[in-house]
Design a protein around this motif. Structure first.
Motif, PDB file in Angstrom:
ATOM      1  N   VAL A   1       0.844  -1.203   0.000  1.00  0.00           N
ATOM      2  CA  VAL A   1       0.000   0.000   0.000  1.00  0.00           C
ATOM      3  C   VAL A   1       0.874   1.246   0.000  1.00  0.00           C
ATOM      4  N   GLU A   2       1.938   1.246   0.782  1.00  0.00           N
ATOM      5  CA  GLU A   2       2.854   2.390   0.813  1.00  0.00           C
ATOM      6  C   GLU A   2       3.445   2.637  -0.572  1.00  0.00           C
ATOM      7  N   THR A   3       3.854   1.578  -1.240  1.00  0.00           N
ATOM      8  CA  THR A   3       4.413   1.698  -2.588  1.00  0.00           C
ATOM      9  C   THR A   3       3.373   2.251  -3.547  1.00  0.00           C
ATOM     10  N   TRP A   4       2.157   1.699  -3.488  1.00  0.00           N
ATOM     11  CA  TRP A   4       1.066   2.174  -4.337  1.00  0.00           C
ATOM     12  C   TRP A   4       0.798   3.659  -4.068  1.00  0.00           C
ATOM     13  N   ALA A   5       0.704   4.035  -2.788  1.00  0.00           N
ATOM     14  CA  ALA A   5       0.390   5.420  -2.429  1.00  0.00           C
ATOM     15  C   ALA A   5       1.477   6.382  -2.917  1.00  0.00           C
ATOM     16  N   ALA A   6       2.733   6.037  -2.697  1.00  0.00           N
ATOM     17  CA  ALA A   6       3.832   6.898  -3.142  1.00  0.00           C
ATOM     18  C   ALA A   6       3.837   7.035  -4.667  1.00  0.00           C
ATOM     19  N   ALA A   7       3.568   5.947  -5.373  1.00  0.00           N
ATOM     20  CA  ALA A   7       3.539   5.981  -6.840  1.00  0.00           C
ATOM     21  C   ALA A   7       2.413   6.871  -7.364  1.00  0.00           C
ATOM     22  N   HIS A   8       1.367   7.047  -6.553  1.00  0.00           N
ATOM     23  CA  HIS A   8       0.242   7.892  -6.949  1.00  0.00           C
ATOM     24  C   HIS A   8       0.339   9.308  -6.365  1.00  0.00           C
ATOM     25  N   GLY A   9       1.488   9.636  -5.784  1.00  0.00           N
ATOM     26  CA  GLY A   9       1.739  10.998  -5.318  1.00  0.00           C
ATOM     27  C   GLY A   9       1.258  11.321  -3.913  1.00  0.00           C
ATOM     28  N   TYR A  10       0.815  10.324  -3.155  1.00  0.00           N
ATOM     29  CA  TYR A  10       0.370  10.579  -1.780  1.00  0.00           C
ATOM     30  C   TYR A  10       1.582  10.618  -0.853  1.00  0.00           C
ATOM     31  N   THR A  11       1.471  11.397   0.203  1.00  0.00           N
ATOM     32  CA  THR A  11       2.607  11.572   1.108  1.00  0.00           C
ATOM     33  C   THR A  11       2.410  10.911   2.467  1.00  0.00           C
ATOM     34  N   GLU A  12       1.222  10.355   2.711  1.00  0.00           N
ATOM     35  CA  GLU A  12       0.955   9.674   3.972  1.00  0.00           C
ATOM     36  C   GLU A  12      -0.215   8.713   3.777  1.00  0.00           C
ATOM     37  N   ILE A  13      -0.308   7.747   4.679  1.00  0.00           N
ATOM     38  CA  ILE A  13      -1.463   6.857   4.716  1.00  0.00           C
ATOM     39  C   ILE A  13      -1.976   6.855   6.155  1.00  0.00           C
ATOM     40  N   ALA A  14      -3.233   6.458   6.321  1.00  0.00           N
ATOM     41  CA  ALA A  14      -3.831   6.451   7.650  1.00  0.00           C
ATOM     42  C   ALA A  14      -4.589   5.150   7.875  1.00  0.00           C
ATOM     43  N   SER A  15      -4.890   4.895   9.128  1.00  0.00           N
ATOM     44  CA  SER A  15      -5.609   3.694   9.516  1.00  0.00           C
ATOM     45  C   SER A  15      -6.213   3.935  10.892  1.00  0.00           C
ATOM     46  N   ASP A  16      -7.019   3.015  11.345  1.00  0.00           N
ATOM     47  CA  ASP A  16      -7.515   3.086  12.721  1.00  0.00           C
ATOM     48  C   ASP A  16      -7.809   1.681  13.218  1.00  0.00           C
ATOM     49  N   THR A  17      -8.116   1.580  14.480  1.00  0.00           N
ATOM     50  CA  THR A  17      -8.534   0.322  15.093  1.00  0.00           C
ATOM     51  C   THR A  17      -9.318   0.670  16.349  1.00  0.00           C
ATOM     52  N   THR A  18      -9.924  -0.307  16.940  1.00  0.00           N
ATOM     53  CA  THR A  18     -10.691  -0.062  18.157  1.00  0.00           C
ATOM     54  C   THR A  18      -9.758   0.032  19.363  1.00  0.00           C
ATOM     55  N   LEU A  19     -10.254   0.674  20.421  1.00  0.00           N
ATOM     56  CA  LEU A  19      -9.440   0.858  21.626  1.00  0.00           C
ATOM     57  C   LEU A  19      -9.039  -0.462  22.272  1.00  0.00           C
ATOM     58  N   ASP A  20      -9.866  -1.491  22.127  1.00  0.00           N
ATOM     59  CA  ASP A  20      -9.570  -2.775  22.768  1.00  0.00           C
ATOM     60  C   ASP A  20      -8.740  -3.720  21.897  1.00  0.00           C
ATOM     61  N   ASN A  21      -8.466  -3.363  20.658  1.00  0.00           N
ATOM     62  CA  ASN A  21      -7.709  -4.235  19.758  1.00  0.00           C
ATOM     63  C   ASN A  21      -6.209  -3.938  19.883  1.00  0.00           C
ATOM     64  N   THR A  22      -5.648  -4.420  20.971  1.00  0.00           N
ATOM     65  CA  THR A  22      -4.236  -4.130  21.249  1.00  0.00           C
ATOM     66  C   THR A  22      -3.295  -4.820  20.255  1.00  0.00           C
ATOM     67  N   LEU A  23      -3.701  -5.983  19.716  1.00  0.00           N
ATOM     68  CA  LEU A  23      -2.871  -6.649  18.708  1.00  0.00           C
ATOM     69  C   LEU A  23      -2.734  -5.767  17.476  1.00  0.00           C
ATOM     70  N   SER A  24      -3.841  -5.206  17.014  1.00  0.00           N
ATOM     71  CA  SER A  24      -3.789  -4.312  15.859  1.00  0.00           C
ATOM     72  C   SER A  24      -2.966  -3.065  16.176  1.00  0.00           C
ATOM     73  N   GLN A  25      -3.119  -2.540  17.373  1.00  0.00           N
ATOM     74  CA  GLN A  25      -2.342  -1.352  17.757  1.00  0.00           C
ATOM     75  C   GLN A  25      -0.845  -1.652  17.713  1.00  0.00           C
ATOM     76  N   ARG A  26      -0.457  -2.810  18.258  1.00  0.00           N
ATOM     77  CA  ARG A  26       0.966  -3.191  18.236  1.00  0.00           C
ATOM     78  C   ARG A  26       1.462  -3.398  16.805  1.00  0.00           C
ATOM     79  N   SER A  27       0.615  -4.000  15.959  1.00  0.00           N
ATOM     80  CA  SER A  27       1.000  -4.229  14.562  1.00  0.00           C
ATOM     81  C   SER A  27       1.219  -2.906  13.841  1.00  0.00           C
ATOM     82  N   HIS A  28       0.298  -1.963  14.030  1.00  0.00           N
ATOM     83  CA  HIS A  28       0.450  -0.644  13.409  1.00  0.00           C
ATOM     84  C   HIS A  28       1.751   0.022  13.871  1.00  0.00           C
ATOM     85  N   THR A  29       1.993   0.017  15.166  1.00  0.00           N
ATOM     86  CA  THR A  29       3.198   0.656  15.713  1.00  0.00           C
ATOM     87  C   THR A  29       4.464  -0.008  15.166  1.00  0.00           C
TER      88      THR A  29
END
Length: 147
Positions: A100-128
């Motif tokens: 996704v980062e490669t795709w976004a950069a190739a299309h001229g975007y400078t950042e990507i975003a995401s979210d998760t729920t407060l209780d999904n600590t596995l997803s939070q750790r993965s994002h970090t």
């Protein structure tokens, strides 16, 4: 493992992955949403990870006009990200985000975003672990109106 855009012919396999991510949704709702997502003008890209003939992960990205903490608009936003449990901790999720980062950069975007729920600590750790920085925490509310 190969990362590539999903094909319409693979919608059933893609929906099977979606069903494991959004367990509360019916198969019909997941299938309808998948078709709408592919035809949605804000859909940026849907990528899948395949191993042999099997889809083992997916990532769905839209273009949002606003994402918390972002300075650009529109911004590619990870709407859904899933790796089958038996394929986790092998770099599949990271490879999907990197694609996704490669795709976004190739299309001229400078950042990507995401979210998760407060209780999904596995997803939070993965994002970090993949270099995302936490920018905000919220508690969402709703109220049913009486008729």
């Amino acid at each position: 493992m190969n990362i590539r855009p999903v094909r319409r012919a693979e919608i059933e396999a893609w929906v099977s992955l979606r069903a494991q991510l959004w367990r509360e949704d019916t198969r019909e709702a997941l299938l309808a949403h998948a078709y709408r997502f592919l035809d949605w003008e804000r859909c940026a890209v849907v990528l899948v990870a395949e191993e042999g003939d099997a889809l083992i992960g997916m990532i769905e990205v839209s273009l949002r006009t606003y994402a918390e903490g972002c300075e650009s608009s529109p911004v590619p936003f990870i709407e859904g990200w899933f790796v089958a449990p038996e394929h986790r901790r092998r770099g599949v999720g990271g490879a999907l985000v990197a694609a996704v980062e490669t795709w976004a950069a190739a299309h001229g975007y400078t950042e990507i975003a995401s979210d998760t729920t407060l209780d999904n600590t596995l997803s939070q750790r993965s994002h970090t672990a993949l270099g995302f920085e936490e920018v905000e925490r919220i508690v969402a509310f709703r109220k049913t109106l009486r008729r």
